[in-house]
Write a protein that holds these residues in place. Structure first.
Motif, mmCIF file in Angstrom:
data_model
loop_
_atom_site.group_PDB
_atom_site.id
_atom_site.type_symbol
_atom_site.label_atom_id
_atom_site.label_comp_id
_atom_site.label_asym_id
_atom_site.label_seq_id
_atom_site.Cartn_x
_atom_site.Cartn_y
_atom_site.Cartn_z
ATOM 1 N N THR A 1 -26.471 -40.421 -6.886
ATOM 2 C CA THR A 1 -27.078 -40.424 -5.567
ATOM 3 C C THR A 1 -27.522 -39.014 -5.247
ATOM 4 O O THR A 1 -27.165 -38.060 -5.958
ATOM 5 C CB THR A 1 -26.119 -40.963 -4.489
ATOM 6 N N ASN A 2 -28.283 -38.858 -4.204
ATOM 7 C CA ASN A 2 -28.816 -37.533 -3.886
ATOM 8 C C ASN A 2 -29.033 -37.385 -2.388
ATOM 9 O O ASN A 2 -29.016 -38.368 -1.639
ATOM 10 C CB ASN A 2 -30.139 -37.296 -4.612
ATOM 11 N N GLY A 3 -29.228 -36.149 -1.954
ATOM 12 C CA GLY A 3 -29.493 -35.886 -0.549
ATOM 13 C C GLY A 3 -29.364 -34.411 -0.228
ATOM 14 O O GLY A 3 -29.045 -33.596 -1.089
ATOM 15 N N CYS A 4 -29.584 -34.071 1.056
ATOM 16 C CA CYS A 4 -29.456 -32.682 1.497
ATOM 17 C C CYS A 4 -28.001 -32.333 1.797
ATOM 18 O O CYS A 4 -27.559 -31.221 1.510
ATOM 19 C CB CYS A 4 -30.293 -32.455 2.751
ATOM 20 N N PHE A 5 -27.279 -33.280 2.408
ATOM 21 C CA PHE A 5 -25.863 -33.099 2.735
ATOM 22 C C PHE A 5 -25.620 -31.740 3.412
ATOM 23 O O PHE A 5 -24.751 -30.978 3.022
ATOM 24 C CB PHE A 5 -24.994 -33.254 1.483
ATOM 25 N N ASP A 6 -26.431 -31.497 4.466
ATOM 26 C CA ASP A 6 -26.381 -30.210 5.154
ATOM 27 C C ASP A 6 -25.051 -30.020 5.881
ATOM 28 O O ASP A 6 -24.433 -28.968 5.800
ATOM 29 C CB ASP A 6 -27.546 -30.121 6.140
ATOM 30 N N ILE A 7 -24.633 -31.040 6.611
ATOM 31 C CA ILE A 7 -23.325 -31.023 7.268
ATOM 32 C C ILE A 7 -22.622 -32.314 6.872
ATOM 33 O O ILE A 7 -23.050 -33.408 7.239
ATOM 34 C CB ILE A 7 -23.455 -30.935 8.797
ATOM 35 N N LEU A 8 -21.548 -32.191 6.127
ATOM 36 C CA LEU A 8 -20.843 -33.368 5.620
ATOM 37 C C LEU A 8 -20.020 -34.001 6.738
ATOM 38 O O LEU A 8 -19.267 -33.307 7.436
ATOM 39 C CB LEU A 8 -19.933 -32.963 4.462
ATOM 40 N N HIS A 9 -20.168 -35.315 6.929
ATOM 41 C CA HIS A 9 -19.448 -36.015 7.989
ATOM 42 C C HIS A 9 -18.767 -37.275 7.424
ATOM 43 O O HIS A 9 -18.981 -37.635 6.258
ATOM 44 C CB HIS A 9 -20.398 -36.352 9.145
ATOM 45 N N PRO A 10 -17.928 -37.968 8.215
ATOM 46 C CA PRO A 10 -17.202 -39.143 7.714
ATOM 47 C C PRO A 10 -18.105 -40.226 7.137
ATOM 48 O O PRO A 10 -17.693 -40.958 6.238
ATOM 49 C CB PRO A 10 -16.451 -39.640 8.957
ATOM 50 N N GLY A 11 -19.315 -40.320 7.645
ATOM 51 C CA GLY A 11 -20.241 -41.312 7.095
ATOM 52 C C GLY A 11 -20.565 -41.014 5.639
ATOM 53 O O GLY A 11 -20.654 -41.921 4.802
ATOM 54 N N SER B 1 -24.567 -39.014 12.018
ATOM 55 C CA SER B 1 -25.884 -38.554 11.593
ATOM 56 C C SER B 1 -25.904 -37.029 11.628
ATOM 57 O O SER B 1 -25.470 -36.432 12.625
ATOM 58 C CB SER B 1 -26.975 -39.102 12.524
ATOM 59 N N THR B 2 -26.386 -36.419 10.549
ATOM 60 C CA THR B 2 -26.467 -34.961 10.523
ATOM 61 C C THR B 2 -27.365 -34.455 11.651
ATOM 62 O O THR B 2 -27.045 -33.462 12.334
ATOM 63 C CB THR B 2 -27.012 -34.493 9.176
ATOM 64 N N THR B 3 -28.500 -35.140 11.834
ATOM 65 C CA THR B 3 -29.450 -34.726 12.879
ATOM 66 C C THR B 3 -28.813 -34.755 14.262
ATOM 67 O O THR B 3 -28.947 -33.812 15.055
ATOM 68 C CB THR B 3 -30.698 -35.620 12.856
ATOM 69 N N SER B 4 -28.066 -35.837 14.575
ATOM 70 C CA SER B 4 -27.452 -35.939 15.891
ATOM 71 C C SER B 4 -26.351 -34.887 16.078
ATOM 72 O O SER B 4 -26.149 -34.358 17.168
ATOM 73 C CB SER B 4 -26.858 -37.347 16.111
ATOM 74 N N ILE B 5 -25.627 -34.574 14.985
ATOM 75 C CA ILE B 5 -24.593 -33.537 15.067
ATOM 76 C C ILE B 5 -25.230 -32.195 15.404
ATOM 77 O O ILE B 5 -24.739 -31.442 16.241
ATOM 78 C CB ILE B 5 -23.809 -33.450 13.739
ATOM 79 N N ILE B 6 -26.360 -31.896 14.756
ATOM 80 C CA ILE B 6 -27.065 -30.633 15.008
ATOM 81 C C ILE B 6 -27.584 -30.576 16.434
ATOM 82 O O ILE B 6 -27.497 -29.548 17.121
ATOM 83 C CB ILE B 6 -28.199 -30.455 13.992
ATOM 84 N N GLU B 7 -28.105 -31.713 16.903
ATOM 85 C CA GLU B 7 -28.648 -31.739 18.267
ATOM 86 C C GLU B 7 -27.550 -31.523 19.310
ATOM 87 O O GLU B 7 -27.719 -30.796 20.293
ATOM 88 C CB GLU B 7 -29.335 -33.081 18.530
ATOM 89 N N LYS B 8 -26.380 -32.115 19.075
ATOM 90 C CA LYS B 8 -25.264 -31.949 20.012
ATOM 91 C C LYS B 8 -24.761 -30.500 20.027
ATOM 92 O O LYS B 8 -24.338 -29.968 21.053
ATOM 93 C CB LYS B 8 -24.101 -32.871 19.616
#
Length: 475
Positions: free
Chosen positions: A347-357, A465-472
């Motif tokens: 699998t692949n991705g950016c994984f900028d901020i790792l979260h429980p998801g 969601s990484t995006t929502s974590i960053i926005e918060k």
């Protein structure tokens, strides 16, 4: 590392071949002889070690394998010394004694860890009576054996090795041959034959490229009906050929070469020992390569114990073989895993901020196979995809966090906008994506499916969601 491969309880290996006594005279040199311009060695210590096929048996015994050794020796004191050395470590000696031949003895004069001269005491006799006596003992010993090693040093013991191989085949005992000479037809029907590169090229001619070596190895293996052919190439490592699979090569495991004496004996001993527990040539070659790398760092004919080999394999599997690997290094490990029948998931991705998801997703992905690869976009790739403010964490930090996730075996990286190139290079067995992807929109799906693999779409855990974590966090 599979620790069960080093459990040799109830395993018995028969070794047949040219046995010899390696004798060392150790002493200091401080003057030149007045009789001739040579060094005078004042001998202070005499050391006797099993050599040739006897060293193979010794190596197996040190691993904890039950061993019987069959060979031809003289009816002399050196044969008695050799027998005592071997029986002390648990080797059962079934020697054919000759009244006409001396026990082969190699005397090395050593000073300050340097070999000054070697003196060989040997005679060769190829008699029908001797061959028949040897075959009779081998046939009797094969009944209780899980494998047999034929260790040929071209000293005459294996003059009729074809009969011996036929005997082992008749009772379905796999045979491993360490060959010698310029006629490999005598080893026809063996399970595996292990020449070094010089011995191999003596038979097939000079190999100017890896492609030529592979072509000639395939032809030779098929001609003589071997299940596998292993060519040892010194500092260039080992290369295995078996069935119709691609060749499997390993770089040498030696960090420092001090003495190559007995390295070939170690390879064939560990090779056979691991094969009887794993039934996999690639596993056997991997362990044998590591063992050889260990013994060449020792002075003289050396052996390795099961504990030492286990420690080496553990260290290897918890450092260079797993965790963060460059794509080219990862390719070797993926190939090895697949040859061992392990299903590789990608699998692949950016994984900028790792979260429980992400963690839940990794666990689901790992459940689809034995090995999980996570390929991470480089910083430049993330910027092109997510904008100049991303990534929050740089590539090294992101990979370090992923490396600590228990479900993940390997972490690597790619610099392109998509993982298409790395997927095609690695050819995983299972390609995994999450979220709103479909098989049709998953990059690399066509390649994986064309190679017989699977594509799986997994759902992320809701609420993360990484995006929502960053926005918060108002990054």
């Amino acid at each position: 590392m599979n620790s069960s491969y080093l459990n040799f309880k109830d395993k018995h290996i028969l070794v047949v071949g040219d046995v010899m006594l390696d004798r060392y005279w150790h002493g200091g040199t401080s003057r030149i002889s007045p009789e001739a311009p040579v060094q005078v060695v004042k001998v202070s210590d005499i050391e006797d070690r099993p050599g040739g096929a006897a060293n193979v048996a010794l190596g197996l015994a040190k691993l904890g394998v039950s061993v019987t050794l069959v060979g031809v020796v003289g009816d002399d004191e050196n044969a008695n010394i050799l027998t005592r050395c071997l029986e002390k470590v648990g080797v059962t000696c079934r020697f054919v004694r000759s009244e006409r031949l001396p026990t082969i003895t190699k005397l090395r004069v050593m000073s300050r860890h340097q070999q000054l001269i070697r003196l060989d005491f040997e005679e060769r006799e190829d008699s029908q009576t001797q061959n028949e006596a040897l075959a009779s003992v081998v046939e009797e010993c094969l009944i209780a054996s899980d494998a047999v090693i034929y260790s040929d040093y071209a000293k005459g013991c294996l003059a009729d090795v074809q009969t011996l191989i036929s005997l082992s085949n008749a009772v379905n005992v796999p045979s491993f041959v360490d060959p010698k000479g310029n006629d490999f037809s005598i080893y026809k029907g063996a399970t595996l034959v292990k020449p070094n590169l010089l011995e191999f090229e003596t038979i097939v001619g000079k190999c100017d490229s890896t492609q030529a070596l592979e072509s000639k190895a395939k032809d030779l293996r098929e001609t003589f009906g071997w299940e596998a052919l292993l060519v040892t190439r010194g500092e260039d490592g080992l290369i295995l050929f078996n069935e119709d699979k691609p060749s499997f090569s390993l770089a040498t495991a030696a960090k420092e070469v001090f003495d190559v004496t007995g390295a070939g004996d170690t390879v064939i001993a560990v090779l056979a020992a691991i094969y009887v527990t794993s039934k996999r040539f690639t596993d056997a070659v991997e362990y044998a390569n590591q063992a050889a790398g260990f013994v060449v760092g020792k002075l003289g004919t050396a052996s390795i114990t099961a504990d030492q080999l286990a420690a080496i394999m553990y260290q290897r599997s918890h450092s260079t073989n797993f965790g963060v690997l460059a794509p080219e290094e990862l390719l070797k490990q993926v190939k090895f895993a697949q040859m061992n029948g392990e299903k590789v998931v990608f699998t692949n991705g950016c994984f900028d901020i790792l979260h429980p998801g992400h963690i839940a997703y990794m666990k689901q992905a790992k459940a689809l196979g034995e090995r999980l690869i996570v390929a991470v976009n480089t910083d430049a790739s993330v910027k092109r995809l997510k904008g100049e403010k991303r990534p929050i964490n740089n590539l090294v930090h992101r990979m370090a966090v992923l490396e600590g996730v228990g479900a993940i075996d390997w972490v690597t990286w790619f610099d392109e906008d998509t993982p298409k190139e790395i997927i095609e290079a690695l050819s995983p067995d299972v390609l995994v994506k999450g979220g709103d992807y479909t098989i049709k929109t998953t990059v690399g799906a066509d390649h994986v499916l064309s190679t017989g693999g699977e594509v799986k779409i997994l759902s992320f855990v809701d609420g993360y969601s990484t995006t929502s974590i960053i926005e918060k966090a108002n990054f």
